[in-house]
Design a protein around this motif. Structure first.
Motif, PDB file in Angstrom:
ATOM      1  N   LEU A   1       9.704 -24.237 -27.094  1.00  0.00           N
ATOM      2  CA  LEU A   1      10.969 -24.916 -27.355  1.00  0.00           C
ATOM      3  C   LEU A   1      10.765 -26.414 -27.246  1.00  0.00           C
ATOM      4  O   LEU A   1       9.927 -26.899 -26.494  1.00  0.00           O
ATOM      5  N   GLN A   2      11.582 -27.158 -27.965  1.00  0.00           N
ATOM      6  CA  GLN A   2      11.500 -28.606 -27.912  1.00  0.00           C
ATOM      7  C   GLN A   2      12.117 -29.099 -26.614  1.00  0.00           C
ATOM      8  O   GLN A   2      13.142 -28.591 -26.166  1.00  0.00           O
ATOM      9  N   ALA A   3      11.452 -30.106 -25.972  1.00  0.00           N
ATOM     10  CA  ALA A   3      11.985 -30.683 -24.738  1.00  0.00           C
ATOM     11  C   ALA A   3      13.369 -31.250 -24.997  1.00  0.00           C
ATOM     12  O   ALA A   3      13.650 -31.809 -26.059  1.00  0.00           O
ATOM     13  N   ALA A   4      14.232 -31.107 -23.987  1.00  0.00           N
ATOM     14  CA  ALA A   4      15.629 -31.507 -24.156  1.00  0.00           C
ATOM     15  C   ALA A   4      16.119 -32.209 -22.905  1.00  0.00           C
ATOM     16  O   ALA A   4      15.494 -32.170 -21.850  1.00  0.00           O
ATOM     17  N   THR A   5      17.283 -32.855 -23.049  1.00  0.00           N
ATOM     18  CA  THR A   5      17.998 -33.416 -21.909  1.00  0.00           C
ATOM     19  C   THR A   5      19.149 -32.485 -21.575  1.00  0.00           C
ATOM     20  O   THR A   5      19.991 -32.189 -22.436  1.00  0.00           O
ATOM     21  N   ARG A   6      19.208 -32.009 -20.355  1.00  0.00           N
ATOM     22  CA  ARG A   6      20.225 -31.051 -19.920  1.00  0.00           C
ATOM     23  C   ARG A   6      21.102 -31.745 -18.886  1.00  0.00           C
ATOM     24  O   ARG A   6      20.600 -32.297 -17.898  1.00  0.00           O
ATOM     25  N   VAL A   7      22.394 -31.703 -19.110  1.00  0.00           N
ATOM     26  CA  VAL A   7      23.347 -32.449 -18.302  1.00  0.00           C
ATOM     27  C   VAL A   7      24.070 -31.499 -17.363  1.00  0.00           C
ATOM     28  O   VAL A   7      24.565 -30.445 -17.769  1.00  0.00           O
ATOM     29  N   VAL A   8      24.142 -31.915 -16.073  1.00  0.00           N
ATOM     30  CA  VAL A   8      24.857 -31.171 -15.039  1.00  0.00           C
ATOM     31  C   VAL A   8      25.896 -32.113 -14.442  1.00  0.00           C
ATOM     32  O   VAL A   8      25.563 -33.269 -14.099  1.00  0.00           O
ATOM     33  N   PRO A   9      27.168 -31.689 -14.299  1.00  0.00           N
ATOM     34  CA  PRO A   9      27.711 -30.382 -14.725  1.00  0.00           C
ATOM     35  C   PRO A   9      28.134 -30.429 -16.194  1.00  0.00           C
ATOM     36  O   PRO A   9      28.531 -31.476 -16.715  1.00  0.00           O
ATOM     37  N   SER A  10      28.053 -29.289 -16.836  1.00  0.00           N
ATOM     38  CA  SER A  10      28.493 -29.128 -18.228  1.00  0.00           C
ATOM     39  C   SER A  10      28.792 -27.651 -18.439  1.00  0.00           C
ATOM     40  O   SER A  10      28.560 -26.813 -17.560  1.00  0.00           O
ATOM     41  N   ALA A  11      29.333 -27.328 -19.633  1.00  0.00           N
ATOM     42  CA  ALA A  11      29.666 -25.930 -19.912  1.00  0.00           C
ATOM     43  C   ALA A  11      28.425 -25.050 -19.859  1.00  0.00           C
ATOM     44  O   ALA A  11      28.465 -23.913 -19.375  1.00  0.00           O
ATOM     45  N   LEU A  12      27.305 -25.587 -20.358  1.00  0.00           N
ATOM     46  CA  LEU A  12      26.076 -24.794 -20.333  1.00  0.00           C
ATOM     47  C   LEU A  12      25.420 -24.760 -18.951  1.00  0.00           C
ATOM     48  O   LEU A  12      24.815 -23.760 -18.556  1.00  0.00           O
ATOM     49  N   TYR A  13      25.543 -25.876 -18.223  1.00  0.00           N
ATOM     50  CA  TYR A  13      24.835 -25.999 -16.948  1.00  0.00           C
ATOM     51  C   TYR A  13      25.805 -26.495 -15.875  1.00  0.00           C
ATOM     52  O   TYR A  13      25.930 -27.702 -15.626  1.00  0.00           O
ATOM     53  N   PRO A  14      26.539 -25.558 -15.271  1.00  0.00           N
ATOM     54  CA  PRO A  14      27.505 -25.967 -14.255  1.00  0.00           C
ATOM     55  C   PRO A  14      26.842 -26.446 -12.963  1.00  0.00           C
ATOM     56  O   PRO A  14      27.482 -27.119 -12.158  1.00  0.00           O
ATOM     57  N   ASP A  15      25.588 -26.087 -12.735  1.00  0.00           N
ATOM     58  CA  ASP A  15      24.909 -26.483 -11.503  1.00  0.00           C
ATOM     59  C   ASP A  15      23.449 -26.789 -11.818  1.00  0.00           C
ATOM     60  O   ASP A  15      22.961 -26.584 -12.937  1.00  0.00           O
ATOM     61  N   ILE A  16      22.754 -27.287 -10.798  1.00  0.00           N
ATOM     62  CA  ILE A  16      21.358 -27.684 -10.981  1.00  0.00           C
ATOM     63  C   ILE A  16      20.484 -26.474 -11.258  1.00  0.00           C
ATOM     64  O   ILE A  16      19.563 -26.517 -12.088  1.00  0.00           O
ATOM     65  N   ALA A  17      20.765 -25.371 -10.604  1.00  0.00           N
ATOM     66  CA  ALA A  17      19.942 -24.174 -10.754  1.00  0.00           C
ATOM     67  C   ALA A  17      19.936 -23.669 -12.190  1.00  0.00           C
ATOM     68  O   ALA A  17      18.894 -23.274 -12.722  1.00  0.00           O
ATOM     69  N   SER A  18      21.096 -23.682 -12.813  1.00  0.00           N
ATOM     70  CA  SER A  18      21.158 -23.172 -14.192  1.00  0.00           C
ATOM     71  C   SER A  18      20.388 -24.073 -15.143  1.00  0.00           C
ATOM     72  O   SER A  18      19.763 -23.604 -16.103  1.00  0.00           O
ATOM     73  N   ALA A  19      20.430 -25.364 -14.906  1.00  0.00           N
ATOM     74  CA  ALA A  19      19.676 -26.274 -15.754  1.00  0.00           C
ATOM     75  C   ALA A  19      18.178 -26.063 -15.590  1.00  0.00           C
ATOM     76  O   ALA A  19      17.419 -26.065 -16.569  1.00  0.00           O
ATOM     77  N   LEU A  20      17.744 -25.838 -14.349  1.00  0.00           N
ATOM     78  CA  LEU A  20      16.324 -25.589 -14.122  1.00  0.00           C
ATOM     79  C   LEU A  20      15.894 -24.244 -14.687  1.00  0.00           C
ATOM     80  O   LEU A  20      14.757 -24.080 -15.141  1.00  0.00           O
ATOM     81  N   ALA A  21      16.805 -23.264 -14.692  1.00  0.00           N
ATOM     82  CA  ALA A  21      16.474 -21.953 -15.251  1.00  0.00           C
ATOM     83  C   ALA A  21      16.206 -22.046 -16.744  1.00  0.00           C
ATOM     84  O   ALA A  21      15.398 -21.291 -17.299  1.00  0.00           O
ATOM     85  N   ALA A  22      16.870 -22.991 -17.408  1.00  0.00           N
ATOM     86  CA  ALA A  22      16.701 -23.139 -18.850  1.00  0.00           C
ATOM     87  C   ALA A  22      15.623 -24.141 -19.226  1.00  0.00           C
ATOM     88  O   ALA A  22      15.274 -24.263 -20.397  1.00  0.00           O
ATOM     89  N   ALA A  23      15.116 -24.861 -18.248  1.00  0.00           N
ATOM     90  CA  ALA A  23      14.225 -25.981 -18.539  1.00  0.00           C
ATOM     91  C   ALA A  23      12.867 -25.522 -19.044  1.00  0.00           C
ATOM     92  O   ALA A  23      12.373 -24.445 -18.704  1.00  0.00           O
ATOM     93  N   VAL A  24      12.281 -26.370 -19.900  1.00  0.00           N
ATOM     94  CA  VAL A  24      10.914 -26.181 -20.375  1.00  0.00           C
ATOM     95  C   VAL A  24      10.156 -27.479 -20.103  1.00  0.00           C
ATOM     96  O   VAL A  24      10.725 -28.494 -19.698  1.00  0.00           O
ATOM     97  N   ASP A  25       8.859 -27.445 -20.344  1.00  0.00           N
ATOM     98  CA  ASP A  25       8.039 -28.629 -20.112  1.00  0.00           C
ATOM     99  C   ASP A  25       8.584 -29.819 -20.887  1.00  0.00           C
ATOM    100  O   ASP A  25       8.968 -29.710 -22.054  1.00  0.00           O
ATOM    101  N   GLY A  26       8.650 -30.948 -20.211  1.00  0.00           N
ATOM    102  CA  GLY A  26       9.088 -32.186 -20.833  1.00  0.00           C
ATOM    103  C   GLY A  26      10.570 -32.434 -20.752  1.00  0.00           C
ATOM    104  O   GLY A  26      11.039 -33.487 -21.196  1.00  0.00           O
TER     105      GLY A  26
END
Length: 659
Positions: A19-44
């Motif tokens: 997957l392409q590296a992305a910027t994930r914002v917390v809190p948001s609809a996709l990532y309400p907490d830090i854990a969810s953002a890290l669960a979706a994270a990929v390298d970069g």
């Protein structure tokens, strides 16, 4: 909120890698907490966490590389249901955690740190940690960076920062009101510009590895050691260590190292204390150690144990020990101790010694040091201001002043052959119940030249034991009660064992100006004694020995005899005795002594007294006038005067028949 554990499985990692590296914002609809953002994270990926309080304990089981976790006024709270917990445990290379305030983290029971990163090039930047239990930051990997972080209010024991890896950089961090230290295991560590205040642990900065650099840090109000480098080639520079309690080593390097420009001030010791200790080749320069108090223990200001070490331009002030106290100690050959200033060292212990500077090794250079107010209490033992135990050392241009001892005190104590004591100044030494020594020298082939010693009590200006000595151009004055100017005692009597004593002067000395006891084949030239002698019947010049020459020596205003001789085959040439309270020259024992062009004037007893049992004394070209009796000789002894010798007898008859 509930505790969240993130498990990044191998399949997820496989997909994420594509997957392409992305910027994930917390809190948001996709990532309400830090854990969810890290669960979706990929390298970069970059994870941006906005303002708010996040009660989460997050463990990332699989590796993530090149990930940034950035907080903006974000509080990461590890208190879950009233229990502290680990807030982040992540594995991967080039992980960055920045901008968070971590609260209530860590777990001393497990034990788990607040933040653990396992991998290379980990970065923890501009984070705040409050109220943690146990270790705060734990990095397992090389090239880690911890910068601009604050740790405050931690409880229980543990390392505030623990790093197991090489080339770590810790800089501009502050640790306040906390329990623990900086613990680094790895080579080439750099600990720069940090502040540690009110810490309670074994060593506040501990580095186990070679080539460590600890610079521009401030350690204050702590109850343990300051900086400890357990590895060679360490460098400790420009640190400030203030108000250390229960400290054994303010700065310690186990191996070769450089210690420069540090301040150690305000140490209350409840154990033996070393201010700076380098157990290896040390370069210890431009440091200041002050206000150290050891109520019942030893103090060593600077201690270096390594050949070719240098200790220079350091200042030691107000060190108060109870048992053993030393300002500077250096062990090893080719040591250099120069331009240090020691003031206000005091030892109040009973039957213990004080050393200002102590060097044990050959070829030492001790130069340009200034020692003042080194004092011992009444019931203490020896005070050695500068002590050299080794051969072929050079001790020059040092100043020792206003020092005292309950017992014996030594300005200089040199024990070894071939040492040189040159152009030093010693003055105002005092003892309560012992002797003062401007310089005590024990060794052969020594040089004592151009030194000045004055204002001592119960003193020996110079006390020398050895053969083939050279004592030249020295000045001694105001040596006080029961004192001696130059005292020399040879060990051997051979023709090659004698020495040279030349161009020395002694003034205002109550005992012998020159106490030359058991000297042989020695030349004494151009030496003067003024206002000397008298204590316990001491003459100005005392000679006990054979085959010596005295040339152009002068005794003036001696309180007893000018010259007193016990020995044979000695030659006196152009020596004068003036206004002596007893004899000008007194030959008490021996035979075959010769006096050429010698004179005695205005002496209260005999100008020349050749005592009973003395044989074959010869006087040529002498002048003995205006003495009570100019020449006195026991009956029927070998005694000859040439026609050129002039004298008056005061009406007592003509030599050699004068008793």
């Amino acid at each position: 909120m509930r505790a969240i554990r993130v498990a990044v499985l191998a399949a997820v990692l496989f997909l994420g890698a594509n997957l392409q590296a992305a910027t994930r914002v917390v809190p948001s609809a996709l990532y309400p907490d830090i854990a969810s953002a890290l669960a979706a994270a990929v390298d970069g990926d970059t994870i941006k966490v906005g303002p708010g309080r996040y009660q989460e304990n997050v463990v990332v089981a699989g590796p993530l590389n090149n990930v940034k976790i950035l907080g903006a006024r974000a509080i990461w709270d590890g208190n879950i249901a009233g229990t502290h917990g680990q807030q982040l445990d992540i594995t991967g290379n080039n992980i960055t955690v920045s901008g968070f305030e971590f609260q209530n983290g860590g777990d001393t029971g497990t034990p788990l740190p607040v933040l653990r990163i396992t991998g290379f090039v980990a970065k923890v930047i501009n984070c705040v940690f409050r109220g943690a239990e146990g270790t705060v930051i734990d990095i397992q990997g090389d090239d880690g960076i911890i910068q601009g972080c604050t740790i405050t209010g931690t409880a229980d024991v543990g390392d505030q920062i623990n790093v197991n890896g090489h080339r770590v950089l810790i800089m501009r961090c502050a640790i306040r009101n906390s329990s623990g230290d900086l613990n680094i295991v790895g080579d080439d560590a750099k600990i720069l510009n940090n502040a540690l205040n009110t810490i309670d642990h074994d060593s506040e900065i501990y580095v186990d590895g070679i080539n460590g650099l600890v610079s521009n840090n401030r350690i204050s109000n702590t109850n343990d050691d300051g900086i400890y480098l357990d590895g060679t080639n360490g460098t400790v520079t420009n640190n400030r260590l203030v108000n250390l309690g229960e400290c054994e080593n303010a700065i310690y390097i186990n191996g070769n190292g450089v210690v420069k420009g540090n301040l150690i001030d305000g140490v209350g010791v409840e154990d033996d204390f070393q201010g700076i200790y380098v157990d290896g080749i040390g370069m210890v320069t431009n440091n200041a150690i002050s206000n150290v108090n050891a109520e019942d223990y030893d103090i060593q200001g600077i201690y270096v144990n390594g050949i070719n070490s240098t200790v220079s331009n350091n200042t030691l002030f107000n060190l108060d020990g109870y048992e053993y106290l030393s300002g500077i100690e250096a062990y090893g050959d080719n040591v250099v101790v120069t331009n240090n200033k020691l003031t206000g060292l005091h030892n109040s212990g009973e039957d213990d010694d004080l050393y200002g500077i102590y060097v044990d090794g050959n070829n030492a250079l001790i130069q340009g040091n200034r020692l003042s107010q080194l004092t011992q209490s009444y019931d203490s033992y020896y005070n050695y201001c500068i002590y050299l135990d080794g051969d072929n050392g050079l001790v020059q241009r040092n100043t020792i002043q206003f020092c005292s001892s309950g017992y014996d005190i030594y300005g200089f104590y040199l024990d070894g052959d071939g040492n040189r004591l040159v152009s030093n100044v010693v003055h105002h030494l005092y003892t309560v119940d012992g002797d003062c020594y401007g310089a005590y020298v024990d060794g052969d082939d020594v040089l004592v030249d151009r030194n000045q010693v004055h204002d001592l009590t119960y003193a020996y200006g110079l006390d020398l034991f050895g053969d083939r000595f050279t004592v030249t151009n020295n000045r001694f004055w105001n040596l006080g009660n029961e004192s001696y100017g130059i005292s020399i005692d040879q060990n051997n009597t051979g023709s090659g064992d004698g020495g040279r004593i030349e161009n020395n002067s002694v003034r205002n000395c109550s005992g012998y100006a020159y106490d030359l006891d058991d000297i042989f084949f020695t030349a004494v030239t151009n030496c003067t004694a003024t206002d000397c002698g008298g204590y316990d019947g001491d003459p100005a010049f005392y000679l006990a020995g054979d085959n010596n020459t005295f040339t152009r020596c002068k005794a003036t205003n001696a309180a007893d005899d000018g010259f007193y001789l016990e020995g044979s085959s000695n030659t006196f040439s152009q020596c004068t005795a003036t206004r002596c309270d007893r004899d000008g020259f007194d030959v008490e024992s021996g035979d075959s002594n010769t006096f050429d062009r010698c004179s005695a004037t205005n002496c209260a007893a005999e100008g020349f007294d050749n005592s009973a049992g003395v044989t074959s004394t010869t006087i040529t070209n002498g002048s003995f006038k205006a003495n009570r009796i100019d020449i006195a000789n026991a009956d029927d002894l070998g005694f000859s005067l040439d026609a050129a010798t002039t004298f008056t007898t005061g009406g007592a008859g003509t030599p050699p028949e004068i008793d």
